[in-house]
Design a protein around this motif. Sequence first.
Motif, PDB file in Angstrom:
ATOM      1  N   ALA A  63      16.906 -25.646   4.950  1.00  0.00           N
ATOM      2  CA  ALA A  63      18.264 -26.091   4.615  1.00  0.00           C
ATOM      3  C   ALA A  63      18.918 -25.042   3.747  1.00  0.00           C
ATOM      4  O   ALA A  63      18.250 -24.363   2.957  1.00  0.00           O
ATOM      5  N   ALA A  64      20.227 -24.894   3.905  1.00  0.00           N
ATOM      6  CA  ALA A  64      20.986 -23.946   3.098  1.00  0.00           C
ATOM      7  C   ALA A  64      21.791 -24.712   2.046  1.00  0.00           C
ATOM      8  O   ALA A  64      22.258 -25.817   2.283  1.00  0.00           O
ATOM      9  N   ALA A  65      21.900 -24.117   0.887  1.00  0.00           N
ATOM     10  CA  ALA A  65      22.648 -24.748  -0.191  1.00  0.00           C
ATOM     11  C   ALA A  65      24.143 -24.651   0.069  1.00  0.00           C
ATOM     12  O   ALA A  65      24.607 -23.841   0.863  1.00  0.00           O
ATOM     13  N   GLY A  66      24.896 -25.483  -0.618  1.00  0.00           N
ATOM     14  CA  GLY A  66      26.349 -25.387  -0.538  1.00  0.00           C
ATOM     15  C   GLY A  66      26.950 -26.483   0.317  1.00  0.00           C
ATOM     16  O   GLY A  66      26.480 -27.621   0.319  1.00  0.00           O
ATOM     17  N   GLY A  67      27.992 -26.136   1.051  1.00  0.00           N
ATOM     18  CA  GLY A  67      28.698 -27.108   1.864  1.00  0.00           C
ATOM     19  C   GLY A  67      29.895 -27.678   1.134  1.00  0.00           C
ATOM     20  O   GLY A  67      30.099 -27.452  -0.067  1.00  0.00           O
ATOM     21  N   ILE A  68      30.706 -28.416   1.857  1.00  0.00           N
ATOM     22  CA  ILE A  68      31.872 -29.070   1.271  1.00  0.00           C
ATOM     23  C   ILE A  68      31.407 -30.088   0.231  1.00  0.00           C
ATOM     24  O   ILE A  68      30.532 -30.913   0.497  1.00  0.00           O
ATOM     25  N   LEU A  69      31.974 -30.022  -0.957  1.00  0.00           N
ATOM     26  CA  LEU A  69      31.645 -30.975  -2.008  1.00  0.00           C
ATOM     27  C   LEU A  69      32.425 -32.255  -1.756  1.00  0.00           C
ATOM     28  O   LEU A  69      33.654 -32.280  -1.834  1.00  0.00           O
ATOM     29  N   PHE A  70      31.712 -33.338  -1.456  1.00  0.00           N
ATOM     30  CA  PHE A  70      32.354 -34.616  -1.157  1.00  0.00           C
ATOM     31  C   PHE A  70      31.857 -35.743  -2.066  1.00  0.00           C
ATOM     32  O   PHE A  70      32.652 -36.438  -2.700  1.00  0.00           O
ATOM     33  N   LEU A  74      34.049 -37.613  -4.997  1.00  0.00           N
ATOM     34  CA  LEU A  74      34.333 -39.034  -4.771  1.00  0.00           C
ATOM     35  C   LEU A  74      33.957 -39.859  -5.997  1.00  0.00           C
ATOM     36  O   LEU A  74      34.736 -40.706  -6.458  1.00  0.00           O
ATOM     37  N   LEU A  75      32.770 -39.627  -6.548  1.00  0.00           N
ATOM     38  CA  LEU A  75      32.315 -40.392  -7.710  1.00  0.00           C
ATOM     39  C   LEU A  75      33.153 -40.087  -8.948  1.00  0.00           C
ATOM     40  O   LEU A  75      33.464 -40.996  -9.738  1.00  0.00           O
ATOM     41  N   MET A  76      33.516 -38.811  -9.105  1.00  0.00           N
ATOM     42  CA  MET A  76      34.332 -38.437 -10.260  1.00  0.00           C
ATOM     43  C   MET A  76      35.723 -39.061 -10.186  1.00  0.00           C
ATOM     44  O   MET A  76      36.261 -39.543 -11.192  1.00  0.00           O
ATOM     45  N   ILE A  77      36.317 -39.052  -9.007  1.00  0.00           N
ATOM     46  CA  ILE A  77      37.642 -39.663  -8.838  1.00  0.00           C
ATOM     47  C   ILE A  77      37.550 -41.172  -9.065  1.00  0.00           C
ATOM     48  O   ILE A  77      38.411 -41.776  -9.729  1.00  0.00           O
ATOM     49  N   TRP A  90      36.107 -24.264  -4.771  1.00  0.00           N
ATOM     50  CA  TRP A  90      34.968 -24.035  -3.878  1.00  0.00           C
ATOM     51  C   TRP A  90      35.275 -24.567  -2.477  1.00  0.00           C
ATOM     52  O   TRP A  90      35.083 -23.869  -1.482  1.00  0.00           O
ATOM     53  N   ASN A  91      35.764 -25.805  -2.407  1.00  0.00           N
ATOM     54  CA  ASN A  91      36.094 -26.393  -1.112  1.00  0.00           C
ATOM     55  C   ASN A  91      37.176 -25.603  -0.401  1.00  0.00           C
ATOM     56  O   ASN A  91      37.122 -25.382   0.816  1.00  0.00           O
ATOM     57  N   ARG A  92      38.169 -25.151  -1.161  1.00  0.00           N
ATOM     58  CA  ARG A  92      39.279 -24.398  -0.581  1.00  0.00           C
ATOM     59  C   ARG A  92      38.787 -23.068   0.001  1.00  0.00           C
ATOM     60  O   ARG A  92      39.149 -22.697   1.127  1.00  0.00           O
ATOM     61  N   GLN A  93      37.966 -22.361  -0.751  1.00  0.00           N
ATOM     62  CA  GLN A  93      37.475 -21.060  -0.294  1.00  0.00           C
ATOM     63  C   GLN A  93      36.509 -21.204   0.878  1.00  0.00           C
ATOM     64  O   GLN A  93      36.539 -20.405   1.816  1.00  0.00           O
ATOM     65  N   LEU A  94      35.659 -22.220   0.835  1.00  0.00           N
ATOM     66  CA  LEU A  94      34.723 -22.432   1.948  1.00  0.00           C
ATOM     67  C   LEU A  94      35.469 -22.809   3.213  1.00  0.00           C
ATOM     68  O   LEU A  94      35.149 -22.331   4.310  1.00  0.00           O
ATOM     69  N   LEU A  95      36.484 -23.657   3.076  1.00  0.00           N
ATOM     70  CA  LEU A  95      37.289 -24.019   4.239  1.00  0.00           C
ATOM     71  C   LEU A  95      37.991 -22.798   4.816  1.00  0.00           C
ATOM     72  O   LEU A  95      38.003 -22.594   6.034  1.00  0.00           O
ATOM     73  N   ALA A 199      40.317 -36.654   4.425  1.00  0.00           N
ATOM     74  CA  ALA A 199      39.128 -37.496   4.451  1.00  0.00           C
ATOM     75  C   ALA A 199      37.926 -36.909   3.711  1.00  0.00           C
ATOM     76  O   ALA A 199      37.101 -37.667   3.187  1.00  0.00           O
ATOM     77  N   LEU A 200      37.815 -35.584   3.653  1.00  0.00           N
ATOM     78  CA  LEU A 200      36.639 -34.952   3.055  1.00  0.00           C
ATOM     79  C   LEU A 200      36.949 -34.173   1.782  1.00  0.00           C
ATOM     80  O   LEU A 200      36.239 -34.304   0.781  1.00  0.00           O
ATOM     81  N   LEU A 201      38.007 -33.360   1.813  1.00  0.00           N
ATOM     82  CA  LEU A 201      38.348 -32.603   0.618  1.00  0.00           C
ATOM     83  C   LEU A 201      39.003 -33.486  -0.443  1.00  0.00           C
ATOM     84  O   LEU A 201      38.985 -33.137  -1.629  1.00  0.00           O
ATOM     85  N   LEU A 202      39.604 -34.587  -0.035  1.00  0.00           N
ATOM     86  CA  LEU A 202      40.174 -35.592  -0.943  1.00  0.00           C
ATOM     87  C   LEU A 202      41.294 -35.045  -1.817  1.00  0.00           C
ATOM     88  O   LEU A 202      41.506 -35.513  -2.940  1.00  0.00           O
ATOM     89  N   VAL A 203      42.057 -34.073  -1.308  1.00  0.00           N
ATOM     90  CA  VAL A 203      43.095 -33.445  -2.120  1.00  0.00           C
ATOM     91  C   VAL A 203      44.458 -34.102  -1.947  1.00  0.00           C
ATOM     92  O   VAL A 203      45.415 -33.725  -2.625  1.00  0.00           O
ATOM     93  N   THR A 204      44.547 -35.086  -1.069  1.00  0.00           N
ATOM     94  CA  THR A 204      45.817 -35.785  -0.879  1.00  0.00           C
ATOM     95  C   THR A 204      45.549 -37.205  -0.401  1.00  0.00           C
ATOM     96  O   THR A 204      44.568 -37.454   0.308  1.00  0.00           O
TER      97      THR A 204
END
Length: 214
Positions: A63-70, A74-77, A90-95, A199-204
């Motif tokens: 398995a590789a580390a990283g990925g979209i932080l979801f 979600l828990l913090m929001i 991080w999510n913006r740059q990975l996308l 749905a995943l990045l949760l920015v809007t």
Amino acid sequence: MEVLLMPPDPYPVTYDVAYPDRELNRLTTFFRIFTVIPIAIVLGTVSGATWSSTYEGTTTYGAAAGGILFGGPLLMILFREKFPLWWQEWNRQLLGFSLRVGVYMALQDDRYPSTDEAQSVALHVPEVDAKEELNRFLPLVKWFLAIPHYIVLAFLWIAVFFVLIFAWFAILFTGRYPRGAFDFVVGVERWHVRVISYALLLVTDRYPPFALKP
């Protein structure tokens, strides 16, 4: 009395790809499925990819580390009404990186994908203040509310597959990406980016439009 109709506010997440108004490299286009492999491996190492291999009856998993932080956002929001900016970045740059690889694979640009430069991809994902701009409970159901988009996008991506075959032949014979085909592929990508951002990045919290155009 004259009534002035105000244009609707643009969706907060925007995406576009600059049309290559020039001859594209026919050789790399022909071998694109192979030339993309090295950068796809790099993308996989930072996007949470998993794999397995079997040799002489022994199966090895990785398995590789990283990925979209979801999950974390979600828990913090939900509990703190916070969304750390460095998580958003991080999510913006990975996308952005994954989109550049996708654009290269879709023959929309013959320049090799950069890990950090925007190149032909214009992506805007806004920074958000979770307390002021986001509903703390909505992230729990956004994935469910987006189901109609998943269904439509499944059919659109099937159409994109056949459009890319057509574009591949067109570039090989003419050196050009047909503009109508290019705009259609960009439109599907734009739709996909909006749904991911919702749905995943949760920015809007604004529901994505059912539209290919900006």
